[in-house]
Design an enzyme around this catalytic site. Structure first.
Site, PDB file in Angstrom:
ATOM      1  N   ASP A  64       4.973   8.592   4.064  1.00 16.22           N
ATOM      2  CA  ASP A  64       4.664   7.726   2.647  1.00 16.22           C
ATOM      3  C   ASP A  64       5.332   6.746   2.956  1.00 16.22           C
ATOM      4  O   ASP A  64       4.758   5.579   2.008  1.00 16.22           O
ATOM      5  CB  ASP A  64       5.031   8.471   1.705  1.00 16.22           C
ATOM      6  CG  ASP A  64       4.818   9.688   1.449  1.00 16.22           C
ATOM      7  OD1 ASP A  64       2.845   9.624   0.290  1.00 16.22           O
ATOM      8  OD2 ASP A  64       4.828  10.394   1.594  1.00 16.22           O
ATOM      9  N   GLU A  69       6.500  -0.277  -2.585  1.00 15.72           N
ATOM     10  CA  GLU A  69       6.637  -0.855  -4.002  1.00 15.72           C
ATOM     11  C   GLU A  69       7.825   0.331  -4.558  1.00 15.72           C
ATOM     12  O   GLU A  69       8.647  -0.400  -5.589  1.00 15.72           O
ATOM     13  CB  GLU A  69       5.632  -0.442  -4.940  1.00 15.72           C
ATOM     14  CG  GLU A  69       6.309  -0.882  -6.252  1.00 15.72           C
ATOM     15  CD  GLU A  69       4.935  -0.997  -6.859  1.00 15.72           C
ATOM     16  OE1 GLU A  69       3.833   0.064  -7.088  1.00 15.72           O
ATOM     17  OE2 GLU A  69       3.859  -1.781  -8.037  1.00 15.72           O
ATOM     18  N   ARG A 135       8.351  11.338 -10.849  1.00 13.67           N
ATOM     19  CA  ARG A 135       9.376  10.529 -10.028  1.00 13.67           C
ATOM     20  C   ARG A 135      10.403  10.227 -10.271  1.00 13.67           C
ATOM     21  O   ARG A 135      11.449   9.663  -9.765  1.00 13.67           O
ATOM     22  CB  ARG A 135       8.511   9.880  -8.862  1.00 13.67           C
ATOM     23  CG  ARG A 135       7.216  10.956  -8.397  1.00 13.67           C
ATOM     24  CD  ARG A 135       7.524  11.441  -7.280  1.00 13.67           C
ATOM     25  NE  ARG A 135       6.474  11.556  -6.874  1.00 13.67           N
ATOM     26  CZ  ARG A 135       5.814  11.033  -5.527  1.00 13.67           C
ATOM     27  NH1 ARG A 135       6.014   9.794  -4.935  1.00 13.67           N
ATOM     28  NH2 ARG A 135       4.847  11.494  -4.878  1.00 13.67           N
ATOM     29  N   HIS A 168       1.888   8.206 -10.979  1.00 14.29           N
ATOM     30  CA  HIS A 168       3.015   6.373 -11.738  1.00 14.29           C
ATOM     31  C   HIS A 168       2.061   6.440 -12.681  1.00 14.29           C
ATOM     32  O   HIS A 168       1.349   5.808 -12.784  1.00 14.29           O
ATOM     33  CB  HIS A 168       3.302   5.396 -10.455  1.00 14.29           C
ATOM     34  CG  HIS A 168       3.765   5.754  -9.735  1.00 14.29           C
ATOM     35  ND1 HIS A 168       3.142   6.195  -8.672  1.00 14.29           N
ATOM     36  CD2 HIS A 168       5.264   6.627  -8.996  1.00 14.29           C
ATOM     37  CE1 HIS A 168       4.172   6.680  -7.500  1.00 14.29           C
ATOM     38  NE2 HIS A 168       5.066   6.747  -7.651  1.00 14.29           N
ATOM     39  N   CYS A 254       1.391  -0.874  -4.549  1.00 12.98           N
ATOM     40  CA  CYS A 254       2.580   0.094  -3.506  1.00 12.98           C
ATOM     41  C   CYS A 254       2.382  -0.007  -2.139  1.00 12.98           C
ATOM     42  O   CYS A 254       3.503   0.046  -1.519  1.00 12.98           O
ATOM     43  CB  CYS A 254       2.099   1.551  -3.817  1.00 12.98           C
ATOM     44  SG  CYS A 254       0.174   2.080  -3.447  1.00 12.98           S
TER      45      CYS A 254
HETATM   46  C1  CIR Z   1       3.597   9.612  -3.584  1.00 13.27           C
HETATM   47  O1  CIR Z   1       2.437  10.208  -3.503  1.00 13.27           O
HETATM   48  O2  CIR Z   1       4.427   8.972  -3.273  1.00 13.27           O
HETATM   49  C2  CIR Z   1       2.560   8.469  -2.764  1.00 13.27           C
HETATM   50  N1  CIR Z   1       1.574   9.222  -1.587  1.00 13.27           N
HETATM   51  C3  CIR Z   1       1.208   8.005  -3.223  1.00 13.27           C
HETATM   52  C4  CIR Z   1       2.967   6.735  -3.753  1.00 13.27           C
HETATM   53  C5  CIR Z   1       2.213   4.752  -4.476  1.00 13.27           C
HETATM   54  N2  CIR Z   1       2.641   4.564  -4.963  1.00 13.27           N
HETATM   55  C6  CIR Z   1       2.247   3.692  -6.202  1.00 13.27           C
HETATM   56  O3  CIR Z   1       1.751   2.987  -6.270  1.00 13.27           O
HETATM   57  N3  CIR Z   1       3.319   2.634  -6.598  1.00 13.27           N
END
Ligand code: CIR
Length: 259
Positions: A64, A69, A135, A168, A254
């Site tokens: 990931d 971000e 998270r 998020h 992100c």
């Molecule tokens: C996750 O699940 O952490 C990643 N696949 C996606 C993260 C997306 N992050 C964001 O929108 N800030």
């Protein structure tokens, strides 16, 4: 507060490990070549906005890692380096901290037991609204508060409980500068007085996450009502395609850290 204009965008291209990224629905598979091409065109769009793009090395050990971000919260010339909430993502932040320090950003590291994803943090001026999510925990919110008030004693941090099915906070809203936000219609946000709000219709929820630099806004392609709402509010909407990254729960903010 430091009101320097955004100059740099930190990004990290996906690695082949992206196919193992979190958040993929059963039976959906990521086309890696398309994901690389979409990431490259996103980076091109950042450059067209006049930003100097700093590209980090892809990290094959972290599926990931292109979603940079989540590893840092920027406040003026300062950054809080987070401990990402997903255990498989802890460690991505190390090279981000080094790169930010190289740009002259003052970095502060978050300590155990705090976890926080940058995707949960919406900043409008010196007000931070932070999603308490799977998270981002209470200690993470407290660490953000300590960081923000150490930079600006008048900064405020407001925590907002996220529904379990929402990854998020910023899946449903994003910052359009220090006095405006883009937000899903009906989303309750305690915004500073005078903040302009551009609403996104429920049918276009994915487009509530957009990247603004001045009056230019990168917005997910295929969301015409959101683009029109932005234009009515005086912004220029620039559609970008990120469909393959969306398969791993990625959206637009992100993929970069703006400094
Ligand atoms: C996750 O699940 O952490 C990643 N696949 C996606 C993260 C997306 N992050 C964001 O929108 N800030």
């Amino acid at each position: 507060m430091d009101r320097r204009a955004t100059r740099y965008a930190l990004v990290r291209p996906p690695s082949p490990a992206l196919v193992r990224a979190l958040g993929q629905a059963e039976g959906v598979s990521i086309d890696l070549d398309l994901a690389y091409a979409q990431h490259a065109s996103y980076v091109g769009a950042l450059r067209e906005l006049g930003l100097v793009v700093v590209e980090l090395e892809p990290l094959d050990a972290f599926p990931d890692a292109c979603f940079v971000e989540d590893t840092a919260v920027i406040f003026g010339a300062h950054a809080l380096i987070t401990r990402p909430g997903a255990p498989s993502r802890q460690g991505e932040e190390r090279s981000v901290a080094v790169a930010l320090a190289g740009l002259g950003v003052q970095t502060t590291r978050m300590q155990l037991p705090a976890t926080l994803d940058g995707g949960d943090v919406l900043r409008v001026g010196n007000r931070f609204i932070v999603g308490r999510s799977a998270r981002s925990n209470d200690a993470g919110v407290a660490a953000l508060r300590a960081f923000a008030t150490s930079v600006d004693e008048d900064a405020s941090v407001i925590a907002l409980e996220m529904p379990p099915d929402l990854l998020h906070l910023k899946c449903h809203c994003s910052h359009l500068g220090d006095d405006a936000v883009l937000a899903l219609e009906g989303l309750m946000l305690e915004l500073p007085a005078g903040t302009r709000r551009v609403d996104v219709p429920t049918a276009e929820a994915y487009a509530a996450n957009a990247v603004a630099v001045g009056d230019q806004v990168l917005v997910a392609a295929g969301h015409p009502r959101t683009a029109a709402a932005l234009e009515r509010a005086g912004f220029t909407a620039r559609p970008v395609f990120t469909g393959e990254l969306r398969k791993a729960a990625g959206s637009l903010t992100c993929l970069s850290i703006l400094v």
